[in-house]
Design a protein around this motif. Structure first.
Motif, mmCIF file in Angstrom:
data_model
loop_
_atom_site.group_PDB
_atom_site.id
_atom_site.type_symbol
_atom_site.label_atom_id
_atom_site.label_comp_id
_atom_site.label_asym_id
_atom_site.label_seq_id
_atom_site.Cartn_x
_atom_site.Cartn_y
_atom_site.Cartn_z
ATOM 1 N N GLN A 31 -8.489 -38.132 4.950
ATOM 2 C CA GLN A 31 -7.943 -37.925 6.290
ATOM 3 C C GLN A 31 -8.279 -39.086 7.213
ATOM 4 N N GLN A 32 -9.460 -39.673 7.078
ATOM 5 C CA GLN A 32 -9.811 -40.778 7.968
ATOM 6 C C GLN A 32 -8.945 -42.007 7.710
ATOM 7 N N ARG A 33 -8.495 -42.195 6.473
ATOM 8 C CA ARG A 33 -7.566 -43.299 6.203
ATOM 9 C C ARG A 33 -6.233 -43.049 6.910
ATOM 10 N N THR A 34 -5.824 -41.794 6.975
ATOM 11 C CA THR A 34 -4.593 -41.455 7.691
ATOM 12 C C THR A 34 -4.722 -41.782 9.166
ATOM 13 N N PHE A 35 -5.884 -41.493 9.759
ATOM 14 C CA PHE A 35 -6.106 -41.821 11.167
ATOM 15 C C PHE A 35 -6.042 -43.332 11.387
ATOM 16 N N ARG A 36 -6.643 -44.097 10.496
ATOM 17 C CA ARG A 36 -6.619 -45.556 10.652
ATOM 18 C C ARG A 36 -5.194 -46.099 10.517
ATOM 19 N N GLU A 37 -4.418 -45.530 9.607
ATOM 20 C CA GLU A 37 -3.033 -45.986 9.450
ATOM 21 C C GLU A 37 -2.191 -45.686 10.684
ATOM 22 N N HIS A 38 -2.559 -44.659 11.455
ATOM 23 C CA HIS A 38 -1.824 -44.290 12.670
ATOM 24 C C HIS A 38 -2.419 -44.935 13.921
ATOM 25 N N GLY A 39 -3.260 -45.949 13.732
ATOM 26 C CA GLY A 39 -3.793 -46.678 14.873
ATOM 27 C C GLY A 39 -4.853 -45.930 15.650
ATOM 28 N N MET A 40 -5.624 -45.056 14.998
ATOM 29 C CA MET A 40 -6.695 -44.317 15.665
ATOM 30 C C MET A 40 -8.007 -44.507 14.898
ATOM 31 N N PRO A 41 -8.512 -45.753 14.844
ATOM 32 C CA PRO A 41 -9.713 -46.012 14.031
ATOM 33 C C PRO A 41 -10.953 -45.308 14.552
ATOM 34 N N GLN A 42 -11.031 -45.046 15.880
ATOM 35 C CA GLN A 42 -12.233 -44.386 16.404
ATOM 36 C C GLN A 42 -12.394 -42.991 15.829
ATOM 37 N N PHE A 43 -11.271 -42.276 15.658
ATOM 38 C CA PHE A 43 -11.351 -40.950 15.058
ATOM 39 C C PHE A 43 -11.611 -41.044 13.560
ATOM 40 N N GLY A 44 -11.140 -42.126 12.936
ATOM 41 C CA GLY A 44 -11.465 -42.348 11.532
ATOM 42 C C GLY A 44 -12.957 -42.528 11.319
ATOM 43 N N ARG A 45 -13.614 -43.256 12.251
ATOM 44 C CA ARG A 45 -15.065 -43.430 12.146
ATOM 45 C C ARG A 45 -15.799 -42.103 12.324
ATOM 46 N N ASP A 46 -15.294 -41.261 13.230
ATOM 47 C CA ASP A 46 -15.906 -39.935 13.403
ATOM 48 C C ASP A 46 -15.817 -39.123 12.114
ATOM 49 N N LEU A 47 -14.688 -39.213 11.426
ATOM 50 C CA LEU A 47 -14.546 -38.474 10.173
ATOM 51 C C LEU A 47 -15.435 -39.050 9.069
ATOM 52 N N VAL A 48 -15.705 -40.352 9.121
ATOM 53 C CA VAL A 48 -16.636 -40.929 8.149
ATOM 54 C C VAL A 48 -18.032 -40.336 8.342
ATOM 55 N N TRP A 49 -18.434 -40.199 9.615
ATOM 56 C CA TRP A 49 -19.730 -39.560 9.876
ATOM 57 C C TRP A 49 -19.706 -38.099 9.425
ATOM 58 N N CYS A 50 -18.588 -37.413 9.655
ATOM 59 C CA CYS A 50 -18.463 -36.028 9.176
ATOM 60 C C CYS A 50 -18.613 -35.954 7.665
ATOM 61 N N ALA A 51 -17.932 -36.855 6.978
ATOM 62 C CA ALA A 51 -17.991 -36.862 5.519
ATOM 63 C C ALA A 51 -19.406 -37.169 5.023
ATOM 64 N N THR A 52 -20.086 -38.096 5.703
ATOM 65 C CA THR A 52 -21.458 -38.432 5.305
ATOM 66 C C THR A 52 -22.388 -37.243 5.474
ATOM 67 N N ALA A 53 -22.277 -36.578 6.640
ATOM 68 C CA ALA A 53 -23.127 -35.413 6.888
ATOM 69 C C ALA A 53 -22.825 -34.292 5.894
ATOM 70 N N LEU A 54 -21.546 -34.088 5.601
ATOM 71 C CA LEU A 54 -21.173 -33.029 4.654
ATOM 72 C C LEU A 54 -21.649 -33.362 3.243
ATOM 73 N N LEU A 55 -21.592 -34.644 2.869
ATOM 74 C CA LEU A 55 -22.069 -35.047 1.549
ATOM 75 C C LEU A 55 -23.571 -34.810 1.421
ATOM 76 N N LEU A 56 -24.312 -35.202 2.449
ATOM 77 C CA LEU A 56 -25.764 -34.981 2.409
ATOM 78 C C LEU A 56 -26.086 -33.494 2.424
ATOM 79 N N TYR A 57 -25.335 -32.742 3.212
ATOM 80 C CA TYR A 57 -25.545 -31.286 3.278
ATOM 81 C C TYR A 57 -25.294 -30.635 1.924
#
Length: 267
Positions: A107-133
């Motif tokens: 999903q974060q790649r989709t955000f970056r493709e639509h010109g919203m990289p800041q939300f893509g970075r937020d999803l990367v943090w979400c994915a990292t936290a979920l992976l660690l969890y």
């Protein structure tokens, strides 16, 4: 986490009813996480039947494996609840977390493709936290006779890192919630973009309609002017023909006709 605090502070020992409630909430939350990952990775929104099949399949697998392990280990009621907790984390929690992490990265790649990289970075943090969890927090479970929980468990996590694994899970869930809320603002922004485009299209349509109306009005005026000129010319020709055919002398007819022509001219 509250049970751990109460156990350390007041010597709290959870009754069977509390353990059943906690286990139910745990399984339901893991199933929701599993459905979340499948929904994001599916091109089209899964139907209610597909969701039910996912939930029933994961729940059935967990029940079956738990029953087999309980029978093989001849576990008591308390041990059965502990084994069910561990197997819920192994069979549903960890796969659901990994699936959700994968879905968030897609999903974060989709955000970056639509010109919203800041939300893509937020999803990367979400994915990292979920992976660690999921990959770490659900790997260190309570100690039971089932391998690998007999070796890799919450006691080992506490000895390694000095904090209860429940606190680690809570911290990762908090980070996940914070960045997920930030990422959800993307949908509000996307909705505002669609609204702006709709307003621009509406204004463009109104401008085009006004321009078409203006051109139509100009064409009507031009046509009316041509009709007025044609009518005037025909009326003049009719009057001149009547004057030339009048029973008067030639000089009088010519003089009247010439006067009529001069009178009709625009000076």
């Amino acid at each position: 986490m509250f049970q751990k605090i109460a156990a350390q502070t007041y010597g709290y020992s959870p009754p069977v009813a509390h353990e059943v409630i906690k286990l139910t909430i745990l399984v339901v939350s893991f199933l929701a996480l599993l459905v979340f990952g499948v929904s994001l990775l599916t091109p089209e929104k899964p139907s209610s039947r597909q969701v039910h099949l996912i939930v029933l399949g994961a729940t059935g697998l967990w029940f079956l494996v738990t029953a087999i392990v309980v029978v093989l280990l001849k576990a008591s009621l308390e041990e059965t609840l502990a084994l069910a907790d561990v197997l819920a984390r192994y069979l549903i929690g960890i796969p659901g977390s990994l699936l959700g992490t994968w879905a968030l990265m897609v999903q974060q790649r989709t955000f970056r493709e639509h010109g919203m990289p800041q939300f893509g970075r937020d999803l990367v943090w979400c994915a990292t936290a979920l992976l660690l969890y999921g990959a770490i927090g659900q790997l260190f479970v309570r100690q039971t006779a089932l391998f690998p929980s007999s070796l890799v468990n919450s006691t080992l996590f506490l000895s390694w890192f000095g904090i209860p694994v429940q606190l680690f899970r809570g911290a990762m869930a908090t980070i996940l919630a914070i960045y997920m809320i930030r990422a959800l603002n993307a949908f509000e922004l996307e909705g505002q973009r669609h609204l702006d485009k709709a307003n621009q299209a509406r204004l463009a349509f109104q401008a085009a309609a006004l321009e078409a109306e203006r051109r139509s009005s100009q064409q009507r005026e031009h046509l009316n002017e041509e009709l007025r000129l044609t009518t005037r010319e025909l009326s003049l020709l009719l009057d001149l023909s009547n004057l030339l055919a009048a029973p008067l002398g030639l000089q009088d007819r010519l003089q009247s006709t010439l006067g009529k022509i001069v009178h009709s001219l625009n000076f």
